[in-house]
Motif scaffolding. Structure first.
Motif, PDB file in Angstrom:
ATOM      1  N   ILE A  23       0.777  -1.333   0.122  1.00  0.00           N
ATOM      2  CA  ILE A  23      -0.298  -0.279   0.190  1.00  0.00           C
ATOM      3  C   ILE A  23       0.612   1.224  -0.088  1.00  0.00           C
ATOM      4  CG2 ILE A  23      -1.359   1.192   1.697  1.00  0.00           C
ATOM      5  CD1 ILE A  23      -3.206  -1.541   1.911  1.00  0.00           C
ATOM      6  N   THR A  24       1.782   1.333   1.172  1.00  0.00           N
ATOM      7  CA  THR A  24       2.745   2.415   1.133  1.00  0.00           C
ATOM      8  C   THR A  24       3.596   2.816  -0.184  1.00  0.00           C
ATOM      9  OG1 THR A  24       3.010   2.387   3.225  1.00  0.00           O
ATOM     10  CG2 THR A  24       4.898   3.771   2.339  1.00  0.00           C
ATOM     11  N   GLU A  27       0.720   4.054  -3.106  1.00  0.00           N
ATOM     12  CA  GLU A  27       1.089   5.569  -2.764  1.00  0.00           C
ATOM     13  C   GLU A  27       1.790   6.914  -3.389  1.00  0.00           C
ATOM     14  OE1 GLU A  27      -2.104   5.208   1.249  1.00  0.00           O
ATOM     15  OE2 GLU A  27       0.474   4.937   2.101  1.00  0.00           O
ATOM     16  N   LYS A  33      -4.653   6.495  -3.593  1.00  0.00           N
ATOM     17  CA  LYS A  33      -5.125   6.749  -2.294  1.00  0.00           C
ATOM     18  C   LYS A  33      -6.165   4.929  -2.017  1.00  0.00           C
ATOM     19  CE  LYS A  33      -4.572  11.074  -3.369  1.00  0.00           C
ATOM     20  NZ  LYS A  33      -3.551  11.380  -3.240  1.00  0.00           N
ATOM     21  N   ASN A  34      -5.426   4.628  -0.628  1.00  0.00           N
ATOM     22  CA  ASN A  34      -5.723   3.508  -0.009  1.00  0.00           C
ATOM     23  C   ASN A  34      -7.488   3.832   0.787  1.00  0.00           C
ATOM     24  OD1 ASN A  34      -6.429   1.695   1.792  1.00  0.00           O
ATOM     25  ND2 ASN A  34      -5.108   2.402   3.128  1.00  0.00           N
ATOM     26  N   THR A  35      -8.718   3.677   0.350  1.00  0.00           N
ATOM     27  CA  THR A  35     -10.117   3.584  -0.028  1.00  0.00           C
ATOM     28  C   THR A  35     -11.094   3.220   1.465  1.00  0.00           C
ATOM     29  OG1 THR A  35     -10.565   2.902  -2.053  1.00  0.00           O
ATOM     30  CG2 THR A  35     -10.503   4.933  -1.272  1.00  0.00           C
ATOM     31  N   LYS A  37      -9.664  -0.476   4.095  1.00  0.00           N
ATOM     32  CA  LYS A  37      -7.927  -1.440   4.501  1.00  0.00           C
ATOM     33  C   LYS A  37      -8.788  -2.817   6.117  1.00  0.00           C
ATOM     34  CE  LYS A  37      -4.556  -0.227   7.212  1.00  0.00           C
ATOM     35  NZ  LYS A  37      -4.043   0.456   6.896  1.00  0.00           N
ATOM     36  N   ALA A  49      -7.751  -4.720   0.997  1.00  0.00           N
ATOM     37  CA  ALA A  49      -7.597  -2.918   0.346  1.00  0.00           C
ATOM     38  C   ALA A  49      -7.969  -2.727  -0.747  1.00  0.00           C
ATOM     39  CB  ALA A  49      -5.813  -2.700   1.000  1.00  0.00           C
ATOM     40  N   ASN A  50      -8.789  -1.339  -1.034  1.00  0.00           N
ATOM     41  CA  ASN A  50      -9.243  -0.660  -2.090  1.00  0.00           C
ATOM     42  C   ASN A  50      -8.348   0.545  -2.835  1.00  0.00           C
ATOM     43  OD1 ASN A  50     -11.229  -2.783  -2.268  1.00  0.00           O
ATOM     44  ND2 ASN A  50     -12.974  -1.276  -2.336  1.00  0.00           N
ATOM     45  N   LEU A  51      -7.479   0.347  -3.912  1.00  0.00           N
ATOM     46  CA  LEU A  51      -6.736   1.453  -3.653  1.00  0.00           C
ATOM     47  C   LEU A  51      -7.440   2.571  -5.291  1.00  0.00           C
ATOM     48  CD1 LEU A  51      -3.254  -0.916  -3.249  1.00  0.00           C
ATOM     49  CD2 LEU A  51      -4.881   0.937  -1.608  1.00  0.00           C
ATOM     50  N   THR A  57      -9.776   1.304  -9.873  1.00  0.00           N
ATOM     51  CA  THR A  57      -9.197   0.648  -8.428  1.00  0.00           C
ATOM     52  C   THR A  57      -9.599  -0.533  -8.932  1.00  0.00           C
ATOM     53  OG1 THR A  57     -11.441   1.771  -7.731  1.00  0.00           O
ATOM     54  CG2 THR A  57     -10.988   0.134  -6.537  1.00  0.00           C
TER      55      THR A  57
END
Length: 141
Positions: A23-24, A27, A33-35, A37, A49-51, A57
């Motif tokens: 995730i990091t 980004e 954008k982590n929407t 988790k 997780a949704n990114l 997405t």
């Protein structure tokens, strides 16, 4: 009952080893954008997780082989079996996206070039083994 998100008809759901690190990375490398988790109870793995990135997405999770699933990360499979294609509006966007990803730690596997199919195109492999292909039509502003 919770509202169900309006998902697109087709959406990648990727598996990684090291979900929080992924995730990091996404980004930093792609402006994701982590929407959403959800972590495991012990807080060590990402269950889901949704990114949001590039107008779309991607769903993502850590490996869970203990549940008998056959969805494993590229690291466990020995490489990626698909490329995630990102279609950008302008040719210059491809150069910028690939450069940003490489600076964040991705490996360049196909340098950006003008192709025979009249597009600007390049590919990178992220630190988790997924291949990302960036594409834009030539002649765009």
């Amino acid at each position: 009952m919770a509202d169900v998100p309006n998902y697109p008809p087709v959406e990648p759901h990727i598996c990684v080893k090291g979900g929080l690190e992924a995730i990091t990375f996404y980004e930093k490398a792609f402006g994701a954008k982590n929407t959403f988790k959800q972590m495991t109870e012990d807080g060590k793995r990402v269950m889901h997780a949704n990114l949001s990135l590039f107008g779309g997405t991607i769903m993502m999770h850590d490996e869970f082989p203990e549940y008998g699933g056959d969805v494993l990360s590229p690291a466990s499979r020995g490489g990626a079996s698909v490329a995630i294609s990102i279609n950008l509006p302008k040719a210059a966007d491809v150069d910028q996206a690939v450069d940003r990803a490489v600076k964040a730690g991705a490996t360049l596997i196909m340098p950006v070039e003008d192709t025979f199919w009249n597009a600007r195109y390049g590919r990178v492999k992220d630190p988790f083994g997924h291949v990302w292909a960036f594409n834009a039509p030539l002649g765009g502003a």
